[in-house]
Design a protein around this motif. Structure first.
Motif, PDB file in Angstrom:
ATOM      1  N   PHE A  26       0.839  -1.194   0.000  1.00 34.65           N
ATOM      2  CA  PHE A  26       0.000   0.000   0.000  1.00 34.65           C
ATOM      3  C   PHE A  26       0.880   1.253   0.000  1.00 34.65           C
ATOM      4  N   VAL A  27       2.104   1.103   0.530  1.00 35.42           N
ATOM      5  CA  VAL A  27       3.052   2.233   0.498  1.00 35.42           C
ATOM      6  C   VAL A  27       3.359   2.609  -0.941  1.00 35.42           C
ATOM      7  N   MET A  46       1.686  15.634   3.184  1.00 33.81           N
ATOM      8  CA  MET A  46       0.871  14.764   4.033  1.00 33.81           C
ATOM      9  C   MET A  46       0.937  13.327   3.536  1.00 33.81           C
ATOM     10  N   LEU A  47       0.864  13.158   2.221  1.00 38.43           N
ATOM     11  CA  LEU A  47       0.941  11.815   1.645  1.00 38.43           C
ATOM     12  C   LEU A  47       2.298  11.178   1.918  1.00 38.43           C
ATOM     13  N   VAL A  48       3.362  11.944   1.692  1.00 33.92           N
ATOM     14  CA  VAL A  48       4.714  11.407   1.883  1.00 33.92           C
ATOM     15  C   VAL A  48       4.970  11.070   3.344  1.00 33.92           C
ATOM     16  N   ASN A  49       4.504  11.931   4.260  1.00 35.07           N
ATOM     17  CA  ASN A  49       4.700  11.638   5.676  1.00 35.07           C
ATOM     18  C   ASN A  49       3.870  10.452   6.133  1.00 35.07           C
ATOM     19  N   SER A  50       2.717  10.258   5.511  1.00 31.24           N
ATOM     20  CA  SER A  50       1.882   9.104   5.862  1.00 31.24           C
ATOM     21  C   SER A  50       2.562   7.794   5.476  1.00 31.24           C
ATOM     22  N   THR A  51       3.004   7.684   4.226  1.00 33.29           N
ATOM     23  CA  THR A  51       3.692   6.458   3.798  1.00 33.29           C
ATOM     24  C   THR A  51       5.091   6.371   4.390  1.00 33.29           C
ATOM     25  N   GLY A  52       5.700   7.528   4.693  1.00 32.04           N
ATOM     26  CA  GLY A  52       7.048   7.527   5.249  1.00 32.04           C
ATOM     27  C   GLY A  52       7.134   6.874   6.613  1.00 32.04           C
ATOM     28  N   ARG A  53       6.004   6.793   7.291  1.00 31.56           N
ATOM     29  CA  ARG A  53       5.994   6.130   8.595  1.00 31.56           C
ATOM     30  C   ARG A  53       5.930   4.611   8.481  1.00 31.56           C
ATOM     31  N   LYS A  54       5.688   4.102   7.279  1.00 30.23           N
ATOM     32  CA  LYS A  54       5.481   2.661   7.118  1.00 30.23           C
ATOM     33  C   LYS A  54       6.420   2.001   6.107  1.00 30.23           C
ATOM     34  N   TRP A  55       7.216   2.780   5.366  1.00 30.05           N
ATOM     35  CA  TRP A  55       7.975   2.169   4.281  1.00 30.05           C
ATOM     36  C   TRP A  55       8.988   1.156   4.787  1.00 30.05           C
ATOM     37  N   GLU A  56       9.480   1.338   6.028  1.00 27.89           N
ATOM     38  CA  GLU A  56      10.440   0.359   6.546  1.00 27.89           C
ATOM     39  C   GLU A  56       9.812  -1.020   6.725  1.00 27.89           C
ATOM     40  N   ARG A 190      -2.564   0.167  -5.447  1.00 23.18           N
ATOM     41  CA  ARG A 190      -3.215   1.483  -5.447  1.00 23.18           C
ATOM     42  C   ARG A 190      -4.499   1.464  -4.617  1.00 23.18           C
ATOM     43  N   ILE A 191      -5.273   0.395  -4.751  1.00 23.11           N
ATOM     44  CA  ILE A 191      -6.488   0.271  -3.937  1.00 23.11           C
ATOM     45  C   ILE A 191      -6.138   0.318  -2.456  1.00 23.11           C
ATOM     46  N   LEU A 192      -5.139  -0.475  -2.066  1.00 23.66           N
ATOM     47  CA  LEU A 192      -4.712  -0.493  -0.668  1.00 23.66           C
ATOM     48  C   LEU A 192      -4.164   0.869  -0.245  1.00 23.66           C
ATOM     49  N   GLY A 193      -3.413   1.516  -1.148  1.00 23.03           N
ATOM     50  CA  GLY A 193      -2.870   2.836  -0.842  1.00 23.03           C
ATOM     51  C   GLY A 193      -3.962   3.869  -0.614  1.00 23.03           C
ATOM     52  N   GLY A 291     -11.594   0.721   6.076  1.00 20.60           N
ATOM     53  CA  GLY A 291     -11.575  -0.247   4.991  1.00 20.60           C
ATOM     54  C   GLY A 291     -10.237  -0.925   4.790  1.00 20.60           C
ATOM     55  N   ILE A 292      -9.146  -0.238   5.107  1.00 26.70           N
ATOM     56  CA  ILE A 292      -7.814  -0.802   4.889  1.00 26.70           C
ATOM     57  C   ILE A 292      -7.615  -2.091   5.672  1.00 26.70           C
ATOM     58  N   TRP A 293      -8.269  -2.216   6.842  1.00 28.77           N
ATOM     59  CA  TRP A 293      -8.055  -3.405   7.664  1.00 28.77           C
ATOM     60  C   TRP A 293      -8.799  -4.602   7.100  1.00 28.77           C
ATOM     61  N   PHE A 294     -10.032  -4.403   6.643  1.00 28.22           N
ATOM     62  CA  PHE A 294     -10.756  -5.508   6.002  1.00 28.22           C
ATOM     63  C   PHE A 294     -10.073  -5.900   4.694  1.00 28.22           C
TER      64      PHE A 294
END
Length: 381
Positions: A26-27, A46-56, A190-193, A291-294
């Motif tokens: 989703f990242v 905002m988008l970059v900081n959101s995914t930036g917390r999870k890319w690792e 993309r859907i997950l993102g 929705g992301i969790w389901f």
């Protein structure tokens, strides 16, 4: 625990890691939409900081997936990673571009500007899922490699596996069905993102744009994935005779696998249902942000079932189009019984690792990302 049980057990674990990797992409899916979702610099940050917390999490899972394959099925690792190295190098290079982008786009002294490095994120968001999807599709469509274990006796050249042509993996992209599946994985990412951004970014404007894009993205995914799935279920598959180890072509092998392993079929249908429920509920209800969790659970289940279908029930999970008998199964490509047994004991620690990941995830997401955070001084990227 018999040797055969441990072979199946480790194929399950490797498949589970692969399924988790697809979910965590989703990242990449969100990053591929940076410029189409972000109307200004604040929204893009905002988008970059959101995914930036999870890319690792994604990068670590990719490395762990490769490591688990190496330890449990070393012949696959040496054949695919050693033979199809151009394909895997492109995948890894795109992830390196991602890491560089996060670290340098807003560093002091960046003479290229943030947009330059954000383009790196978009490239990784497109190239990573497409190539990984294409690589996984070869589990069902085959690759061009040769294996001769007698070469171990050749002291001058003790290499038992080699690629049958000079493309070193890039020929996988010449198979239209591999490309179709790669594009399907891209639109799934993309859907997950989009679902992740709706959940993680507290901004009504971005959430509205995500819901609008979710509709068309879902259509593209279904148009690509359903033909691939139907064709795979009804085409000839690569079966292995458990008594002799001989590989033969069997009509509708993967459909037979699902029918024989009815529990996998039930799980597959449950996973598809969860994914569709998450998409439809998010589109219809403006207050739905979970929705992301389901969808995440559904995607993990679906990918897990597809990979189990590729390796279990006497199936060659890495078939060779150059020499059918060179195809790899979980029986002829696994580590020794001692190695698998030792790793099995170590694998009992996995629940503790998963618990820590859940704890870290919740701590990171204790506060949703909003415009106030990005315009302040405490933003990360």
């Amino acid at each position: 625990m018999s040797y055969e049980f441990m072979q199946h057990y480790w194929w399950f674990l490797v498949s589970l890691l692969g399924a988790l990797l697809v979910f965590l992409m989703f990242v990449q899916g969100a990053n591929s939409l940076i410029f189409s979702l972000g109307a200004d610099d604040t929204e893009r940050r905002m988008l970059v900081n959101s995914t930036g917390r999870k890319w690792e999490f994604t990068f670590t899972t990719l490395v762990t997936f490769g490591g688990a394959f190496f330890a449990s099925f070393p012949l696959f690792y040496s054949t695919s990673f050693g033979g199809a190295y151009w394909l895997w190098m492109l995948i890894l290079f795109s992830f390196v571009m991602q890491a560089v982008s996060y670290e340098f786009q807003n560093k002091l002294g960046n003479i290229f500007g943030a947009r330059f490095f954000q383009i790196f994120l978009v490239i990784n968001g497109i190239v990573g899922p497409v190539l990984l999807g294409g690589a996984v599709a070869t589990f069902f469509n085959g690759s061009n490699f040769l294996i001769d274990k007698m070469n171990l006796t050749d002291e001058a050249n003790p290499i038992i596996s080699r690629w049958a042509n000079g493309s070193n993996g890039l020929d996988a992209l010449l198979d239209i069905w591999n490309v179709i599946f790669g594009l399907a994985v891209f639109f799934l990412a993309r859907i997950l993102g989009l679902l992740y951004i709706i959940n993680n970014v507290a901004d009504d404007a971005l959430r509205s744009k995500c819901r609008n894009k979710l509709k068309l993205t879902t259509v593209f995914f279904l148009v690509l994935f359903l033909p691939f799935l139907i064709r795979t279920l009804f085409k000839q598959g690569f079966a292995c005779d458990p008594a002799t180890g001989v590989i033969v072509m069997e009509p509708m092998k993967y459909l037979h696998n699902l029918l024989d392993m009815w529990y996998v079929l039930i799980l597959l249908l449950v996973g598809v249902g969860l994914l569709l429920y998450a998409i439809l509920t998010t589109i219809r209800r403006k207050d739905c942000i979970s929705g992301i969790w389901f969808a995440g659970v559904g995607v993990v289940i679906v990918v897990l079932c597809l990979l189990l279908c590729a390796g279990w029930n006497n199936t060659a999970y890495y078939p060779s189009n150059a020499d059918l008998q060179s195809s790899l199964t979980i029986a002829n490509s696994c580590s020794s019984e001692f190695t698998l047994r030792t790793m099995t004991y170590v694998s009992f620690l996995i629940p503790f690792v998963l618990a820590y990941i859940v704890y870290a995830w919740r701590a990171i997401d204790s506060k949703k990302i909003d415009r106030e955070e990005i315009t302040g001084k405490d933003h990360i990227y």
